[in-house]
Design a protein around this motif. Structure first.
Motif, PDB file in Angstrom:
ATOM      1  N   CYS A 103       0.790  -1.234   0.000  1.00 54.54           N
ATOM      2  CA  CYS A 103       0.000   0.000   0.000  1.00 54.54           C
ATOM      3  C   CYS A 103       0.816   1.276   0.000  1.00 54.54           C
ATOM      4  O   CYS A 103       0.281   2.357  -0.309  1.00 54.54           O
ATOM      5  N   ILE A 104       2.087   1.211   0.335  1.00 54.21           N
ATOM      6  CA  ILE A 104       2.901   2.424   0.447  1.00 54.21           C
ATOM      7  C   ILE A 104       2.897   3.261  -0.836  1.00 54.21           C
ATOM      8  O   ILE A 104       2.726   4.485  -0.769  1.00 54.21           O
ATOM      9  N   PRO A 105       3.063   2.690  -2.032  1.00 52.50           N
ATOM     10  CA  PRO A 105       3.043   3.534  -3.230  1.00 52.50           C
ATOM     11  C   PRO A 105       1.733   4.310  -3.389  1.00 52.50           C
ATOM     12  O   PRO A 105       1.736   5.498  -3.730  1.00 52.50           O
ATOM     13  N   TYR A 134       8.027  -2.364  14.874  1.00 52.22           N
ATOM     14  CA  TYR A 134       7.945  -2.245  13.422  1.00 52.22           C
ATOM     15  C   TYR A 134       7.297  -0.931  13.026  1.00 52.22           C
ATOM     16  O   TYR A 134       7.792  -0.204  12.149  1.00 52.22           O
ATOM     17  N   SER A 135       6.183  -0.596  13.672  1.00 50.80           N
ATOM     18  CA  SER A 135       5.423   0.602  13.309  1.00 50.80           C
ATOM     19  C   SER A 135       6.224   1.867  13.580  1.00 50.80           C
ATOM     20  O   SER A 135       6.225   2.808  12.765  1.00 50.80           O
ATOM     21  N   LEU A 136       6.905   1.917  14.723  1.00 53.92           N
ATOM     22  CA  LEU A 136       7.698   3.104  15.058  1.00 53.92           C
ATOM     23  C   LEU A 136       8.827   3.306  14.059  1.00 53.92           C
ATOM     24  O   LEU A 136       9.096   4.430  13.611  1.00 53.92           O
ATOM     25  N   GLU A 166      10.757   6.057   8.700  1.00 55.17           N
ATOM     26  CA  GLU A 166      11.168   5.893   7.303  1.00 55.17           C
ATOM     27  C   GLU A 166      10.231   6.607   6.336  1.00 55.17           C
ATOM     28  O   GLU A 166      10.672   7.231   5.366  1.00 55.17           O
ATOM     29  N   LEU A 167       8.926   6.522   6.599  1.00 54.04           N
ATOM     30  CA  LEU A 167       7.943   7.002   5.630  1.00 54.04           C
ATOM     31  C   LEU A 167       7.605   8.481   5.775  1.00 54.04           C
ATOM     32  O   LEU A 167       6.908   9.036   4.925  1.00 54.04           O
ATOM     33  N   ILE A 220       3.793  10.136   4.712  1.00 57.00           N
ATOM     34  CA  ILE A 220       2.942   9.094   5.283  1.00 57.00           C
ATOM     35  C   ILE A 220       3.185   9.032   6.783  1.00 57.00           C
ATOM     36  O   ILE A 220       4.328   8.878   7.240  1.00 57.00           O
ATOM     37  N   LYS A 221       2.110   9.148   7.561  1.00 55.20           N
ATOM     38  CA  LYS A 221       2.199   9.067   9.014  1.00 55.20           C
ATOM     39  C   LYS A 221       1.761   7.682   9.480  1.00 55.20           C
ATOM     40  O   LYS A 221       0.737   7.169   9.026  1.00 55.20           O
ATOM     41  N   VAL A 222       2.534   7.113  10.386  1.00 56.11           N
ATOM     42  CA  VAL A 222       2.247   5.782  10.916  1.00 56.11           C
ATOM     43  C   VAL A 222       1.968   5.897  12.412  1.00 56.11           C
ATOM     44  O   VAL A 222       2.773   6.469  13.152  1.00 56.11           O
ATOM     45  N   THR A 223       0.842   5.362  12.843  1.00 55.87           N
ATOM     46  CA  THR A 223       0.490   5.331  14.270  1.00 55.87           C
ATOM     47  C   THR A 223       0.190   3.902  14.678  1.00 55.87           C
ATOM     48  O   THR A 223      -0.570   3.201  13.993  1.00 55.87           O
TER      49      THR A 223
END
Length: 232
Positions: free
Chosen positions: A122-124, A162-164, A169-170, A175-178
């Motif tokens: 999903c990243i792209p 992994y999420s942190l 990286e993103l 892209i924000k990861v929580t």
């Protein structure tokens, strides 16, 4: 305005179903992924979608990597971008020193490796939205120690780490990861907890947390949110 799109795993029940309801109410088109096609169809039929909103379902086992890749890529191709990915699917098996190797491996495969695979796919599409969001559902067991659930705790600790790391990286791609770490939530998975419904979190609490995080300013970044419960 480009239609906003959310992909939600574990969408046939529990937290995933509640999150699907939330994003439908917010006007998003949805890609709903779970194993049971009949349950997914029932969820899709129940959502308050309006003209312009699309709902696609993907019935598959998250650990079937080749099938997941094919079906997710096909679903994503129907939209110009993906705005939100919610990895709500997960499994629980009890046991620490007595946990079977099969149960231990299954939790790592579903709760960590399958999440990584979905993120990769999903990243792209998330990057094309310019303000993509990933919400990974971990657990309070991923930040605190509890006896008797070592395999589950290992998978949820891994998902936090992994999420942190992924979020750092993103960030350069917008892209924000929580990672969300709720205490026991009132779902089928919690039936053996011994808690009454009023002693557990509501599935809607997860949606309230997501809504709060997404309401913050563009500069704000919530990397991890632990949602406890009242203990008397």
């Amino acid at each position: 305005m480009t239609q906003q799109v959310a992909l939600i795993t574990g969408a046939s029940r529990g937290i995933g179903r509640q999150v699907a309801q939330y994003f439908a109410e917010q006007g998003y088109s949805l890609i709903l992924l779970a194993r049971d096609e009949n349950l997914l169809n029932a969820v899709a039929a129940s959502l308050p979608v309006k003209a312009g909103q699309q709902v696609q379902i993907i019935a598959t086992d998250l650990c079937a990597a080749n099938e997941v890749e094919r079906k997710v890529n096909t679903a994503l191709a129907a939209f110009p971008q993906l705005n939100v990915l919610v990895n709500a699917a997960g499994i629980f098996r009890p046991g620490s020193s007595q946990a079977t190797l099969g149960d231990f491996s299954a939790m790592l495969d579903t709760n960590v490796a399958a999440v990584h695979h979905l993120c990769q796919l999903c990243i792209p599409a998330l990057a094309r939205s310019k303000q993509g969001r990933i919400f990974n559902l971990s657990s309070v067991s991923g930040v605190q120690a509890f006896g008797g659930i070592a395999g589950y705790a290992a998978s949820k600790h891994a998902l936090v780490g992994y999420s942190l790391s992924l979020g750092r990286e993103l960030a350069s791609q917008g892209i924000k990861v929580t990672v969300l770490c709720p205490d026991v939530v009132d779902t089928e998975m919690a039936q053996g907890s011994g808690l009454a419904a009023h002693e557990m979190l509501e599935t809607a609490d997860i949606c309230r947390a997501i809504d709060f995080i997404m309401s913050l300013s563009p500069a704000a970044m919530v990397e991890q949110l632990t949602i406890g419960r009242m203990r008397k």
